[in-house]
Each structure stands twice: as C-alpha cells, then as structure tokens.
Design an enzyme around this catalytic site. Structure first.
Site, PDB file in Angstrom:
ATOM      1  N   GLY A 547      44.708 -20.067 -43.140  1.00 32.50           N
ATOM      2  CA  GLY A 547      44.221 -20.385 -41.810  1.00 32.50           C
ATOM      3  C   GLY A 547      44.867 -19.489 -40.774  1.00 32.50           C
ATOM      4  N   GLY A 550      46.158 -20.063 -32.869  1.00 36.73           N
ATOM      5  CA  GLY A 550      46.786 -19.429 -31.728  1.00 36.73           C
ATOM      6  C   GLY A 550      48.259 -19.172 -31.954  1.00 36.73           C
ATOM      7  N   PHE A 551      48.917 -20.024 -32.724  1.00 38.04           N
ATOM      8  CA  PHE A 551      50.341 -19.852 -33.014  1.00 38.04           C
ATOM      9  C   PHE A 551      50.552 -18.696 -33.986  1.00 38.04           C
ATOM     10  CE2 PHE A 551      54.210 -20.823 -35.387  1.00 38.04           C
ATOM     11  CZ  PHE A 551      55.105 -21.102 -34.364  1.00 38.04           C
ATOM     12  N   GLY A 552      49.637 -18.526 -34.920  1.00 37.93           N
ATOM     13  CA  GLY A 552      49.767 -17.487 -35.923  1.00 37.93           C
ATOM     14  C   GLY A 552      49.051 -17.861 -37.196  1.00 37.93           C
ATOM     15  N   VAL A 554      48.664 -19.214 -41.184  1.00 35.59           N
ATOM     16  CA  VAL A 554      49.173 -20.300 -42.030  1.00 35.59           C
ATOM     17  C   VAL A 554      49.051 -19.845 -43.480  1.00 35.59           C
ATOM     18  CG1 VAL A 554      48.993 -22.730 -42.663  1.00 35.59           C
ATOM     19  CG2 VAL A 554      48.393 -21.999 -40.350  1.00 35.59           C
ATOM     20  N   LYS A 569      53.471 -22.228 -41.437  1.00 39.78           N
ATOM     21  CA  LYS A 569      52.844 -21.674 -40.242  1.00 39.78           C
ATOM     22  C   LYS A 569      53.803 -20.660 -39.620  1.00 39.78           C
ATOM     23  CE  LYS A 569      51.933 -24.555 -36.815  1.00 39.78           C
ATOM     24  NZ  LYS A 569      51.182 -25.540 -36.009  1.00 39.78           N
ATOM     25  N   ASP A 665      45.764 -33.140 -28.385  1.00 41.71           N
ATOM     26  CA  ASP A 665      44.870 -32.150 -28.983  1.00 41.71           C
ATOM     27  C   ASP A 665      44.204 -32.719 -30.239  1.00 41.71           C
ATOM     28  OD1 ASP A 665      43.555 -29.751 -29.057  1.00 41.71           O
ATOM     29  OD2 ASP A 665      45.156 -28.664 -30.080  1.00 41.71           O
TER      30      ASP A 665
END
Length: 882
Positions: A547, A550-552, A554, A569, A665
């Site tokens: 996956g 936005g964080f990076g 996975v 992640k 969220d």
C-alpha cells in the site's frame, strides 16, 4: 599428557551429561494430565476448535469409552453465530435441559480437577435465551452456580459467551458429577451448556496464603473448591489455551483492569535472558511467557513515588479470595535494587518485596499468595464489590531504583463453609429497569405493529429479547464510561488479543523516549532498530509493498525470526510531513488494546527513518472488497458483521478508554480485515482527545478525508465524537451501495454518496442504488433498520446523530433480523430483489431502473482518489493513497 587430556574430556563429558539430565528433569516437570475430557455438548461428532483442541460430542459413540454418562438432554443448534465467538466449537451446539440432568465423569481419584463450563446464550429450539435460569452442582454437595443466567451475565459484561472455571478437590469416589437444574422460581426456565472440560491438575496450592489484615496469619486452601475469577499475563500477550503448560488455561491482557492515573510501562526479557524455574516451582505454575514480560512503573523515580501501580477487579462479596502474584526479575541482578510494597484493598499485604532477595538470581520465577475476605460494601444496595491490587516503591528500604514490577496475576474465589461458590447475577439499575419496562410494553403491542420476524412463532418475544440484550449492553458500557473505568469489568476482558510491547531498560539509564514521543508512549511500545526493519522488509524490497499513503509506503514483513507477519509503514525519507502523525499514532495506539482496533507492535526512529510496525491484516482494507477489485464480493451478512466490528472499535474509542478519543478519519480504507475477517479500525494519525466534561467540543483545524467529513465540523471547526458518527454513516452507505464516497464523474447530485443516498432514502428509492450483488439477499426489515441507522448518522447537525453505542445497538439488531430471515423466520417476500424493490416504509413495490452499475463506479474511482489526495494524511493500507 594424553592422560590429562583424557581426564579433561571425561570431566567435560560428565558436565554435559549432568546438564542434559538437569534439562530433562526441568522439562519433565511440565504437566501431562491423566484426565483430559473436552465435551462438545449437543453434538454427535468429534471436532477440533480454532486452537486445534479436539472435542468429543456428547452423542458420539466415543462418549461411553471416555467414561461419561448423562441423560435428559435435548441436542440443539444455536440460532445464530455471534461474530465474537472464538470458534464454532463448542459454542454452536448445546445440551438443553428442561428438567434436572446429571453428567457423570469417571476420573482419577488422587488429583484435583479443573472444570470449565462454556455458555453461549442464544436461542435453542425456539427457547428464549432470557429464560435460561439454572443452577449447577458438583460432587460432594458443591454449588457452582445458582439462579444463573448466562444471558444477563454475558450482556452485563459485554461478552458474546461466558466461561466459568472451577478447581475441585480430589474425587474420592473416582467420578465427578455435574448436575444441571432449571430454576423453579422462573416460569419456562431451562438449563443448557455448550461445552464441558474436565482436566486433572496437580496440586498448585501447596503453600499457605498470607492473610491480608491479620499479622502472622495464613490460610490453607486444603480441600476447598475454587473458582478462577481472573488470570492475567501482566504486561504481556494474550496466551491461548494451546500455549499453556498442560492445563489449557487462558491468560488475558491486564490492560482493561489497570486503574488510576498511571498505567506504567511494559518490558520483555531480552533474547539472551533464559527463564529458569527453581526446584520448588514446576513449570506448570505458569507458562514461561508470563515470566518473560512484565509491567513496571516507569523511568522517573519522582513520578513513581507519587503513584501506585493499580489494578481493580469486580468480585462477589462475602467470599474469601486468594490473589496469586507472579514475579520474575528480568532486568536487575542485585539485592535492594528494586524493592516495593504490595497492598490489597488498601491493606498492606507484604512490605519490602525484593525479588532478587527471594530468588537469589535474575530470571528465576517466584510467586506469592495472599488471602483476603471481602465483605459487603458500605452500601447495602451494592451489587458487587471491588478487589484492588496495588504496588508502590518501598521508601523505607531505600532501594537503588524506586520502581515496582509484576509479571502475572491470578485471583481465585474459595468456597464458603457450605460448599457454595455461586454469586449473584448482575442486577439492572433503576435506569435500566425503566428501559426494560418500555421494552415490555413494546413487546405487548399488537402483532401487526412489529412484524420484523415475519411469521415465526415467538417472534415478538425474540425481538424483545434482542432489544433487551442490546439495551443492557449499551447501558453497561455507558455506565463504565461515565465512571471513568479503563475498560470492561468482569470475569472476561473486552478483548482477547494484544501484542506484548517491549521497552529498553528503564533502569540502565537509557531513555525510552525518542525525540518526538512522550516517555510513557515510547516505553509502552517495542523499539525496533533500523537493521531489524530492513531485515523484516528485505531492505524495503518493492515487491513487498502492499500500500501507499500520504505518510509513505506500507510493506509486508516478518519479524522475530520470521515467525510473525507484520505490516510496516515507512515514512517518506525525503519529507518531514508525517512527524506529527507518527507521534500521534504511537501516543494513541500504545495506550489502546481492543479486538477491533489494529494493534501497534512498535516503531523505529533511527537514521532519519520513521517506521511503524503493526499486526498484519491478511485481507487488507474493507474498500478493496467492495469495489474496484477482482476479489469476490462480500455477502450481505458478512458486511453487517464487519460494520458491527468497526462500530465496536469506534464505540470503545468514544467510551471505553480513559478519555474520549475521536478518530477523525473514519473511512473504508481505515477499516482493516484480519485473517478471520475481523474488522479493525486503523490509522490514528489524525486522532484527537475529545472534550472534557465541561466542554461540548474541541476547537481544532479541520482534517480528514473529503466525502467523509462532518459538515458541521467543516463549517464551525468544532470537533465532537459525532463527527466520527457522520463519517461512519458514509461508510455504512458505502458498504450498502459499493461505490466511492465521492465520484466526480457522476452528475452533480450524485457526486457525494452521503447526499445521494440520503436523497434516495427520503424518496423511498434507496433500493435502486444498492449493490446489485447483494440486493436479492437482504431482508426488507434488516435493510430498513440499516438504512435508518445510516440516515441518522449523516444528519446535518451533530445533536441529531446517534451515539456510536446506539449505532452499534441498531446494527446488531439488523444482524439479528437478517439471521432470523435466513433461518426461515421471515417470509421470502421480505428479500430485496431486482423486481421487488423497497420503499421507505419497508413494503415491496415495483422497481424501476437498476441503479448505477458497479463498473461505472470503478472507472470513476481513480478520480475520486484524486479528490482525496487534496488532503494528504496517513493510512495503513491504501493502494492509491489519499
């Protein structure tokens, strides 16, 4: 020279053989029961449960060979399977008794026996679960249960099933009898049992217990019968029966029972630390995993001296209890380095506990038993009483470190002078009685006003029973939330699985905290080195990417020598954009453990890398099973169960934790599915602590995902738990319609799923936009309840939305309706087909066009992802990001 070499060789060989014999002796102290009977009541076949333990049916030909006799039972199948059941074996079949009946087990004479009774309060053969009032007595005139209602007890404890464990003294006659008798005081009463375990056990109560509050007094268990009230692996993993040392015991996480301001920190023995049982403590006292993990107070002595490490338990009054505390020093090696006092119910149980002084060595287990009599509380109306266990650093001993440690805890109730172990059922409060009276009036209304169970006999009673259960469960949860309790109270924890968290030594002087984390949050999480992360992901191999968000990215990985699958992640190394989310995720998840929340195992912050390590979710996100996928479509009932699981997780965030937590969220990519299709809420990077008692909202900048954002929050920048409810309402419509929350390729009025679904719901044309794959399988009353719930969730004003507890209530009710329909309790006309569609009132009408096709939504979904990318936030798994 040769002679000297020969002598050295002989000495080495002798030492090797001695160590081999010693190891064999130690291993030999593991216990193998002479009697091990697992009886799957109401079944005619022999089957294994989810842990691989084999159960024999009480109608199986093998039963007589096992030395078991019984009579007067009716084999029955449960009407529905609750998603929280750990296995269908032994819970989906039951032996039902409408008159007194006895099981007789031929067993060895000279050993104690563990008796476990398994109860799943469901409808059997048309009997109402609420009528199940009965008693259970055992050989020697022992009363195990009296006027017992598994139905009331399970709902009061927010459990789907109940397990009662007893330890009976040696059977001098060579057999154990268990007699089930319906309670004569209740009309239509019946008894039932789903599973019975009879397992021989060694005598584990050889030492007298120290009497709390009575100097120099002790208590011997002797020939008393006992009931296991709690068994906790403090600071460690849930331990399944298959991983116990011969006695098939279950060890639960201690987190739900921690009370007070400080939860302490958890620690685990390093890989080089080997637990060594002393000669006087056999390994069956507790598994080695109990002693390898612990809960401590933390690294700051100034903080530690100001609070107690505390656990609170609800128990039955007017009984004597034995509290067994398991200790093992896994960090220190000298006397007077860590010394603490033990208090039980605000009385000194033992002063100056120094584990090294007791064991003479590090990594050597020891346990201490304390006995205390609990009388009625000061209020005569109290339904139950509290047992409080506390640890505090010893000031008088002046140790090197002001700290305390505990590895495991067991609490046993002793039978009284009359051989009684039975306690009362939980009693409804006046507030709940008012609700029940409303339900009774509702139940007595004319049949035509309540036809949700179709033409099934006893339908109204069954529905009222469902409502009763849900009212009770919701009320009990709200009661605990108001009281500020950290989690579910009772004989079973709210959740069953959690990961052991591991910290660096808080004694060595090394700080547990990273540059971005609070000390407590950092110490509650396992810290991974970047080398461990690279090894787990094969140096961030691209083929392991599951996956991107936005964080990076996975990654799928393996830790602990490849034995544990995880999701890792990794933040974008070229950006500091995710620092706040990285911190928030750890701060939140390190303090939360729940079956329906994704478990954070640990983190890595090293060499400009930020990584988070989670449980691996085998089936990925909910969204990828709804649309834009080649995977088989989820059936309607499974979608309902997933909805309920996610609602349970959010309800826990809102009411079960110490403070209200607002997820902020909620969406289908943040609802993950494990290998058993259990739903788990994930991604806490945007979460906020909710308002206090004196506030109605939290004023904060708007964050979230477009399509799911609460319009009131967006307009006023005032965040409440009802903002999560709105988002979850969108998720419900997404589950029903199998289309994105936003689809900009559609006509303007259809772009927003919430608006479009609301429009059709109010027009009575919702059936036209339901996912065609499931349309023909939904019972009309179930759809009506589900749609009404989703409609209320997406109300424009928060005050008009239900709480998550009420949402959970309605979804569970919808599931009961669907299961009743599938089991033949409703007419076939109640389903939603391609021709007969559902109007707003739930009646069948002639349908028009078939609604949007799934592939049209799929083609537009990439554009929807583009809209979501306008707000870059992290999530665990999202193939396209936000």
């Amino acid at each position: 020279m040769a002679t000297i070499i020969t002598q050295i060789f002989i000495v080495i060989l002798s030492l090797f053989l001695f160590n081999l014999r010693l190891s064999a002796a130690i291993d030999g102290r593991g216990y193998k029961p002479s009697d091990s009977i697992l009886l799957n009541c109401g079944s005619s076949s022999d089957e294994a449960d989810a842990d691989g333990r084999k159960w024999i049916g009480d109608s199986s030909p093998k039963i007589s060979a096992a030395g078991i006799t019984f009579g007067n039972s009716t084999p029955s199948q449960a009407a529905f399977q609750d998603p929280s059941l750990p296995s269908s074996i032994p819970y989906m079949t039951a032996a039902v008794f409408q008159s007194e009946a006895t099981y007789k087990f031929h067993v060895s004479k000279d050993e104690r026996h563990l008796i476990r009774l398994h109860f799943y309060p469901a409808s059997y053969n048309g009997l109402n679960a609420e009528d199940g009032f009965f008693g259970v007595t055992a050989s020697g005139g022992l009363t195990l249960l009296h006027n017992f209602s598994a139905y009331i007890t399970a709902q009061a404890l927010t459990q789907g099933y109940i397990v009662r464990e007893f330890s009976l003294p040696p059977a001098e006659e060579g057999f154990i009898t268990l007699t089930f008798k319906p309670d004569a005081k209740h009309p239509a009463a019946f008894a039932f049992v789903n599973g019975i375990e009879v397992i021989s056990m060694p005598e584990i109560f050889t030492d007298a217990s120290t009497m709390v509050g009575f100097a120099d007094s002790s208590l011997s268990v002797g020939s008393s019968a006992l009931q296991t009230m709690y068994r906790l692996n403090v600071g460690g993993n849930y331990i399944a029966p298959s991983n116990d040392t011969g006695l098939s015991r279950t060890w639960y996480d201690d987190t739900p029972y921690i009370t007070g301001a400080g939860v302490g920190v958890t620690a685990a023995a390093g890989p080089r630390v080997k637990i060594r049982y002393p000669p006087d403590i056999p390994s069956y006292i507790a598994p080695v995993d109990v002693y390898r993990t612990a809960r401590q107070m933390g690294p700051d002595p100034k903080v530690n001296i100001q609070y107690n490490l505390s656990w609170s338990f609800q128990i039955d009054a007017n009984f004597t209890y034995v509290v067994r505390l398991h200790f093992c020093e896994i960090q220190l090696s000298k006397v007077n380095q860590r010394v603490f006092d033990v208090f039980i119910n605000n009385q000194t149980a033992q002063k100056d506990v120094d584990i090294i002084a007791m064991t003479s060595s590090m990594a050597v287990p020891v346990y201490k038993d304390y006995a205390i009599f609990i009388s009625d509380g000061p209020n005569e109306d109290d339904d139950d009483d509290e047992l409080l266990v506390e640890l505090h650093p010893s000031v008088d001993a002046k140790p090197e470190y002001y700290d305390a440690i505990l590895n495991g805890m067991e609490i046993f109730k002793l039978s009284d002078a009359g051989g009684n172990l039975a306690g009362p059922n939980p009693n409804p409060s006046e507030m709940l009685e008012d609700d029940l009276q409303t339900m009774r009036e509702f139940k007595s209304e004319p049949r035509g006003k309540f036809n949700v169970i179709g033409g099934a006999a006893g339908g109204a009673a069954a529905a009222a029973g469902i409502v009763f259960a849900l009212v009770l469960a919701v009320y009990q949860r709200k009661k605990r939330a108001i009281a500020g309790e950290p989690g579910s109270s009772g004989w079973l924890p709210l959740y069953g699985n959690s990961h052991t968290t591991e910290s660096k030594s808080t004694i060595s002087g090394k700080s547990c905290a990273s540059s971005h984390l609070s000390t407590m949050a950092a110490c509650l999480c396992r810290h991974f080195s970047i080398a461990e992360i690279k090894q787990a992901t094969k140096n961030f191999e691209e083929s392991l990417v599951i996956g991107v968000g936005g964080f990076g990215k996975v990654y799928k990985g393996n830790i602990d020598g490849g034995t544990t699958k995880v999701a890792i992640k990794r933040s974008n190394p070229d950006s500091q954009q995710g620092v706040h989310e990285f911190q928030t995720e750890i701060e939140m998840l390190s303090k939360l453990r729940h079956k329906h929340l994704v478990s954070l195992i640990g983190y890595c912050e090293e060499d400009n890398e930020m990584c988070l390590v989670y449980d691996y979710m085998a089936y990925g996100t909910l969204r990828e099973h709804l649309y834009k996928t080649n995977k088989p479509a989820l059936p309607w009932k499974q979608r309902l169960e997933i909805s309920i699981g996610a609602a349970r997780g959010l309800h826990y965030l809102h009411t079960g934790a110490k403070y209200t937590i607002i997820h902020r969220d909620v969406k289908t990519t943040n609802i993950l599915l494990d290998e058993k299709w259990v739903a788990k809420v994930s991604d806490f990077g945007l979460s906020k602590t909710g308002p206090t008692m004196n506030q109605s909202h939290v004023s904060t900048v708007v964050k979230g995902s477009f399509g799911y954002l609460d319009p009131e929050y967006f307009r006023r920048q005032q965040l409440t738990d009802k903002s999560d409810v709105y988002s979850f309402g969108v998720v419900l419509f997404e589950i029903l319609c199998a289309r994105p929350a936003l689809n900009p390729s559609l006509p303007k009025e259809q772009v927003s799923l919430a608006d479009w679904a609301l429009h059709n719901q109010r027009k009575g044309t919702l059936a036209e936009i339901i996912d065609p794959v499931i349309k023909g399988n939904i019972y009309s009353e179930c759809l009506k309840k589900f749609a009404e719930t989703a409609e209320k969730c997406v109300s424009d004003h928060g005050i008009d939305r239900p709480s998550m507890g009420d949402v959970l209530w309605n979804l569970e009710f919808a599931l009961q309706l669907q299961e009743s329909f599938e089991n033949g309790g409703a007419s076939a006309r109640g389903s939603i087909g391609d021709v007969s569609e559902l109007s707003a009132g739930g009646e069948a009408v002639d349908g028009g066009h078939r609604g949007q096709k799934r592939d049209e939504d799929d083609e537009a979904n990439d554009q929807s992802d583009g809209v979501n990318d306008m707000a870059v936030f992290s999530q665990l798994v999202n193939p396209k990001g936000r």
